[in-house]
Design a protein around this motif. Structure first.
Motif, PDB file in Angstrom:
ATOM      1  N   VAL A   1       2.585  -0.960   3.495  1.00 25.19           N
ATOM      2  CA  VAL A   1       3.422   0.138   3.022  1.00 25.19           C
ATOM      3  C   VAL A   1       2.584   0.952   2.042  1.00 25.19           C
ATOM      4  CG1 VAL A   1       5.547   0.809   1.859  1.00 25.19           C
ATOM      5  CG2 VAL A   1       5.501  -1.258   3.255  1.00 25.19           C
ATOM      6  N   ASP A   2       2.336   2.221   2.393  1.00 25.09           N
ATOM      7  CA  ASP A   2       1.481   3.101   1.597  1.00 25.09           C
ATOM      8  C   ASP A   2       2.298   3.757   0.487  1.00 25.09           C
ATOM      9  OD1 ASP A   2      -0.829   4.436   0.942  1.00 25.09           O
ATOM     10  OD2 ASP A   2      -1.073   5.389   2.894  1.00 25.09           O
ATOM     11  N   ASP A   3       1.623   4.159  -0.584  1.00 25.24           N
ATOM     12  CA  ASP A   3       2.269   4.895  -1.685  1.00 25.24           C
ATOM     13  C   ASP A   3       3.500   4.166  -2.200  1.00 25.24           C
ATOM     14  OD1 ASP A   3       0.338   6.749  -0.978  1.00 25.24           O
ATOM     15  OD2 ASP A   3       1.717   8.037   0.106  1.00 25.24           O
ATOM     16  N   PHE A   4       3.419   2.858  -2.258  1.00 23.83           N
ATOM     17  CA  PHE A   4       4.592   2.075  -2.652  1.00 23.83           C
ATOM     18  C   PHE A   4       5.000   2.374  -4.087  1.00 23.83           C
ATOM     19  CE2 PHE A   4       6.963  -1.655  -4.096  1.00 23.83           C
ATOM     20  CZ  PHE A   4       7.918  -1.717  -3.087  1.00 23.83           C
TER      21      PHE A   4
ATOM     22  N   ALA B   1      -3.923  -2.101  -5.167  1.00 25.32           N
ATOM     23  CA  ALA B   1      -3.722  -0.934  -6.028  1.00 25.32           C
ATOM     24  C   ALA B   1      -4.644   0.180  -5.580  1.00 25.32           C
ATOM     25  CB  ALA B   1      -3.994  -1.296  -7.477  1.00 25.32           C
ATOM     26  N   GLU B   2      -4.097   1.369  -5.354  1.00 21.44           N
ATOM     27  CA  GLU B   2      -4.936   2.487  -4.913  1.00 21.44           C
ATOM     28  C   GLU B   2      -5.247   3.418  -6.084  1.00 21.44           C
ATOM     29  OE1 GLU B   2      -2.846   4.394  -1.635  1.00 21.44           O
ATOM     30  OE2 GLU B   2      -1.549   5.475  -2.988  1.00 21.44           O
ATOM     31  N   GLY B   3      -6.332   4.180  -5.948  1.00 19.92           N
ATOM     32  CA  GLY B   3      -6.686   5.176  -6.962  1.00 19.92           C
ATOM     33  C   GLY B   3      -7.260   4.597  -8.236  1.00 19.92           C
TER      34      GLY B   3
HETATM   35 MG    MG Z   1      -1.858   5.598  -0.297  1.00 22.06          MG
END
Ligand code: MG
Ligand code: C2E
Ligand code: MG
Ligand code: MG
Length: 281
Positions: free
Chosen positions: A179-182, A236-238
């Motif tokens: 699930v992206d941008d959770f 964790a992204e970014g």
């Molecule tokens: Mg994302």
């Protein structure tokens, strides 16, 4: 011109709409041509283990090498694709190209882990994602356990039992689902529990101010606890700073992705990065 129309701006408004419509039609036409002429390409961003910096996977991110405007990020053309029925064409192209590239790297002895591809709303809605994916895996010779699909939270949440069944079939093949941008959508916990999902990607917005905002720390702690309860991995992204990486690790987050480790890389640059990459941040 607008003044002559009575000064209410109506003529001006109409002219603007006409201009926007023309501009859109032009871009749509160009995008269609770009897909056909091979102007789209993928860049690949490494996903790493936060404890030892080991590469665990890649995320494929589409770019448009525009003959006049240079390298365009997806934000500049994905909306056009979506409003003009090109999403399926673009999505299939990206999936095929990412699987082909992954196969190529694995054959060359480059341990890329899993290749993750972003999937748009429309690709799942039509119920053809399973068939398309199976066909592309067969065509490229990539094993399902080397493929992951990233789906945004909104898409996953609003859908029905048919969508869940489709996702379950993909997962049963060994394809991983993220699930992206959770955290940015409206997840219901009941719904999340039903979802056949392997990984939650904490949205960049929570990671951004992690070192300054105590609240974000609490949110991330909650997401990690949720993932643990549901048996899902957390990424964790970014991640841009060492402080963020360290804090995330202390909070129990195992996986990460961000400029600190690597920007999305052109395919030519990826093998070098894999060979020379550093240890933990
Ligand atoms: Mg994302
Ligand atoms: P996403 O899937 O959430 O991808 C992460 C975005 O964050 C990427 O932007 C990536 O370049 C950027 N990013 C990664 N690390 C950092 C960091 O440390 N700091 C900052 N500021 N940004 C970071 P990009 O490549 O512009 O892609 C934007 C979005 O476009 C993606 O968000 C995804 O939703 C969509 N997208 C990209 N490729 C595809 C595709 O093939 N198909 C579909 N349907 N959507 C795609
Ligand atoms: Mg993504
Ligand atoms: Mg995002």
């Amino acid at each position: 011109q607008a003044k002559r129309a009575g000064g209410n701006g109506y003529a001006f408004f109409t002219a603007t709409l006409t201009r926007i419509a023309r501009e859109r039609a032009r871009l749509e036409h160009e995008l269609r041509r770009a897909i056909r002429d091979g102007e789209l390409l993928l860049h690949y961003q490494p996903q790493v283990s936060l404890s030892d910096g080991a590469l665990v996977g890649l995320e494929a991110l589409v770019r448009w090498q525009h003959p006049q405007h240079g390298l365009l990020p997806p934000g500049r053309f994905i909306p056009i694709a979506e409003s003009s029925g090109l999403t399926l064409t673009l999505g299939e192209w990206a999936l095929h190209e990412a699987c082909r590239q992954a196969r190529h790297w694995l054959d060359a002895g480059i341990a890329i882990g899993r290749m993750h591809v972003n999937v748009a709303h429309a690709q799942i809605q039509r119920g053809a994602l399973y068939d398309t994916t199976q066909r592309i895996l067969a065509e490229t010779g990539l094993e399902a356990h080397h493929l992951g699909l990233e789906i945004t939270e909104g898409v996953v949440m609003e859908h029905d039992t048919e969508v869940i069944a489709e996702l379950e079939r993909l997962r049963a093949e060994g394809i991983s689902l993220s699930v992206d941008d959770f955290g940015t959508g409206h997840s219901s916990l009941a719904r999340l529990k039903e979802l056949p999902v392997d990984l939650l990607k904490i949205d960049r917005s929570f990671v951004n101010e992690l070192d300054t905002q105590g609240q974000d720390r609490d949110i991330i702690r909650a997401i990690i606890a949720l993932g643990e309860a549901l048996g899902q991995e957390i990424l964790a992204e970014g991640i841009e700073t060492r402080a963020q990486a360290l804090l995330l690790r202390q909070l129990g987050c195992r996986l990460g992705q961000g400029y600190l480790f690597a920007r999305p890389l052109a395919p030519e640059a990826l093998p070098d990065w894999v060979v020379t990459r550093k240890g933990p941040a």
